[in-house]
Motif scaffolding. Structure first.
Motif, PDB file in Angstrom:
ATOM      1  N   MET A   1      31.595  25.200   4.206  1.00 21.53           N
ATOM      2  CA  MET A   1      32.450  25.397   3.036  1.00 21.53           C
ATOM      3  C   MET A   1      31.623  25.544   1.761  1.00 21.53           C
ATOM      4  O   MET A   1      31.947  26.347   0.888  1.00 21.53           O
ATOM      5  N   GLY A   2      30.543  24.754   1.652  1.00 21.79           N
ATOM      6  CA  GLY A   2      29.668  24.885   0.484  1.00 21.79           C
ATOM      7  C   GLY A   2      29.052  26.266   0.413  1.00 21.79           C
ATOM      8  O   GLY A   2      28.946  26.870  -0.667  1.00 21.79           O
ATOM      9  N   GLN A   3      28.650  26.782   1.562  1.00 26.79           N
ATOM     10  CA  GLN A   3      28.098  28.138   1.609  1.00 26.79           C
ATOM     11  C   GLN A   3      29.155  29.155   1.209  1.00 26.79           C
ATOM     12  O   GLN A   3      28.858  30.121   0.491  1.00 26.79           O
TER      13      GLN A   3
ATOM     14  N   GLY B   1      22.176  28.109  -0.801  1.00 27.92           N
ATOM     15  CA  GLY B   1      22.172  29.250  -1.715  1.00 27.92           C
ATOM     16  C   GLY B   1      21.608  30.492  -1.056  1.00 27.92           C
ATOM     17  O   GLY B   1      22.172  31.588  -1.176  1.00 27.92           O
ATOM     18  N   ARG B   2      20.511  30.347  -0.354  1.00 25.64           N
ATOM     19  CA  ARG B   2      19.895  31.497   0.298  1.00 25.64           C
ATOM     20  C   ARG B   2      20.755  32.025   1.432  1.00 25.64           C
ATOM     21  O   ARG B   2      20.821  33.242   1.656  1.00 25.64           O
TER      22      ARG B   2
ATOM     23  N   ARG C   1      19.920  38.922  -3.586  1.00 24.16           N
ATOM     24  CA  ARG C   1      20.271  39.539  -4.863  1.00 24.16           C
ATOM     25  C   ARG C   1      20.270  38.537  -6.009  1.00 24.16           C
ATOM     26  O   ARG C   1      20.429  38.915  -7.166  1.00 24.16           O
ATOM     27  N   TYR C   2      20.097  37.232  -5.688  1.00 24.34           N
ATOM     28  CA  TYR C   2      20.194  36.175  -6.691  1.00 24.34           C
ATOM     29  C   TYR C   2      18.862  35.441  -6.857  1.00 24.34           C
ATOM     30  O   TYR C   2      18.053  35.365  -5.916  1.00 24.34           O
ATOM     31  N   HIS C   3      18.673  34.929  -8.055  1.00 22.83           N
ATOM     32  CA  HIS C   3      17.611  33.953  -8.304  1.00 22.83           C
ATOM     33  C   HIS C   3      18.204  32.567  -8.123  1.00 22.83           C
ATOM     34  O   HIS C   3      19.216  32.230  -8.744  1.00 22.83           O
ATOM     35  N   TRP C   4      17.593  31.746  -7.266  1.00 27.70           N
ATOM     36  CA  TRP C   4      18.073  30.390  -7.007  1.00 27.70           C
ATOM     37  C   TRP C   4      17.037  29.373  -7.452  1.00 27.70           C
ATOM     38  O   TRP C   4      15.831  29.581  -7.305  1.00 27.70           O
ATOM     39  N   GLN C   5      17.526  28.266  -7.982  1.00 24.70           N
ATOM     40  CA  GLN C   5      16.650  27.195  -8.438  1.00 24.70           C
ATOM     41  C   GLN C   5      17.333  25.867  -8.128  1.00 24.70           C
ATOM     42  O   GLN C   5      18.508  25.671  -8.461  1.00 24.70           O
ATOM     43  N   ALA C   6      16.625  24.939  -7.476  1.00 26.40           N
ATOM     44  CA  ALA C   6      17.195  23.643  -7.116  1.00 26.40           C
ATOM     45  C   ALA C   6      16.186  22.545  -7.427  1.00 26.40           C
ATOM     46  O   ALA C   6      14.975  22.771  -7.407  1.00 26.40           O
ATOM     47  N   GLY C   7      16.691  21.356  -7.713  1.00 22.85           N
ATOM     48  CA  GLY C   7      15.794  20.241  -7.993  1.00 22.85           C
ATOM     49  C   GLY C   7      16.548  19.076  -8.580  1.00 22.85           C
ATOM     50  O   GLY C   7      17.763  18.918  -8.391  1.00 22.85           O
ATOM     51  N   LYS C   8      15.826  18.229  -9.310  1.00 24.31           N
ATOM     52  CA  LYS C   8      16.405  17.077  -9.985  1.00 24.31           C
ATOM     53  C   LYS C   8      15.869  17.013 -11.415  1.00 24.31           C
ATOM     54  O   LYS C   8      14.714  17.379 -11.659  1.00 24.31           O
TER      55      LYS C   8
ATOM     56  N   LEU D   1      21.692  22.785  -8.265  1.00 24.67           N
ATOM     57  CA  LEU D   1      21.367  24.133  -7.778  1.00 24.67           C
ATOM     58  C   LEU D   1      21.988  25.115  -8.758  1.00 24.67           C
ATOM     59  O   LEU D   1      23.172  24.980  -9.103  1.00 24.67           O
ATOM     60  N   VAL D   2      21.221  26.088  -9.252  1.00 24.31           N
ATOM     61  CA  VAL D   2      21.775  27.135 -10.089  1.00 24.31           C
ATOM     62  C   VAL D   2      21.324  28.494  -9.533  1.00 24.31           C
ATOM     63  O   VAL D   2      20.242  28.606  -8.949  1.00 24.31           O
TER      64      VAL D   2
END
Length: 262
Positions: A141-143, A229-230, A237-244, A256-257
């Motif tokens: 569902m998150g995907q 995200g991937r 087609r997207y730039h993804w960035q995840a972290g804390k 995650l953005v």
């Protein structure tokens, strides 16, 4: 803590009493706002808005709108004076949202009808943001939530107000229940039902304790968020960035953005 368990939360259940859900959401809104939980992600969200050329944030799974006012002020401080929010949820909270809308003179609006975060209507534009709620979704569902944003070619961000640590579970079992009993009379707008189901029939605090612990166990760590995200963006087609990101006083926000590549 990298362990993730897909367990049961009361507020997810369609049969769960709306008055108890509303009381839980009001408490979370009060705490998230006054602790400035999401203020550290303002630079990330501001960058994402600039990258997408958007000023409108469409908040999915908004609950009672916890932290939205604080994030809006932080975005204004990030030189985005025209930033606006629209609150949506599968289970709308129009009483709480109307209060927020009045407090912000319409800078935070809301959609009064039910909105499914996995199938967002085309007439609701904006950068999609999920605060304190992405853990409710299974991986599939998150995907789907992220894929729906990718297919709409809009920016998307998910933010959880914790770092997924064992000590956060300890807080949810000890300190936070006491805080809830102390602050409930000061939560606005005032509600007799909130007092009834906090002190006489304590369903609100008991369910908040359970859901709070389970929320941490259900949270996705950054590497799992990046994988989702991937997977939602197979054509890259997207730039993804995840972290804390960390507050100056210790607590963390997991995020995650993603936004379309130029």
């Amino acid at each position: 803590m990298k362990l993730r368990l897909q367990l049961f939360e009361f507020e997810d259940q369609p049969w769960f009493p709306a008055v108890v859900r509303a009381g839980m959401m009001d408490y979370l809104r009060f705490m998230i706002t006054h602790l400035h939980t999401y203020r550290p992600i303002a630079p990330l969200l501001a960058e994402a808005l600039r990258r997408t050329g958007q000023q409108q944030v469409l908040e999915l799974c908004a609950g009672a709108g916890g932290g939205t006012e604080d994030v809006l002020q932080a975005l204004h401080a990030e030189n985005l004076p025209n930033a606006r929010f629209t609150l949506t949820d599968l289970y709308p909270q129009p009483a709480a949202w109307q209060h927020i809308s009045e407090q912000t003179r319409g800078a935070i609006g809301y959609e009064p009808t039910s909105v499914n975060a996995l199938q967002v209507p085309e007439q609701l534009p904006g950068f999609r943001a999920v605060f304190s709620a992405f853990h409710h979704f299974s991986p599939a569902m998150g995907q789907s939530l992220l894929r729906d944003a990718v297919q709409a070619q809009t920016g998307v961000g998910v933010f959880e107000g914790a770092g997924k640590h064992w000590w956060e579970i300890l807080l949810a079992l000890t300190v936070l229940p006491v805080a809830q009993l102390i602050i409930t009379p000061f939560i606005r707008p005032f509600s007799l039902n909130r007092l009834l189901f906090t002190y006489l029939v304590p369903l609100i605090p008991l369910c908040t304790i359970w859901d709070g612990v389970i929320s941490i166990l259900r949270m996705y760590p950054p590497e799992q968020l990046m994988a989702l995200g991937r997977a939602a963006d197979p054509h890259e087609r997207y730039h993804w960035q995840a972290g804390k990101v960390r507050h100056a006083w210790g607590p963390e926000v997991t995020y995650l953005v993603g936004w379309p590549k130029p």
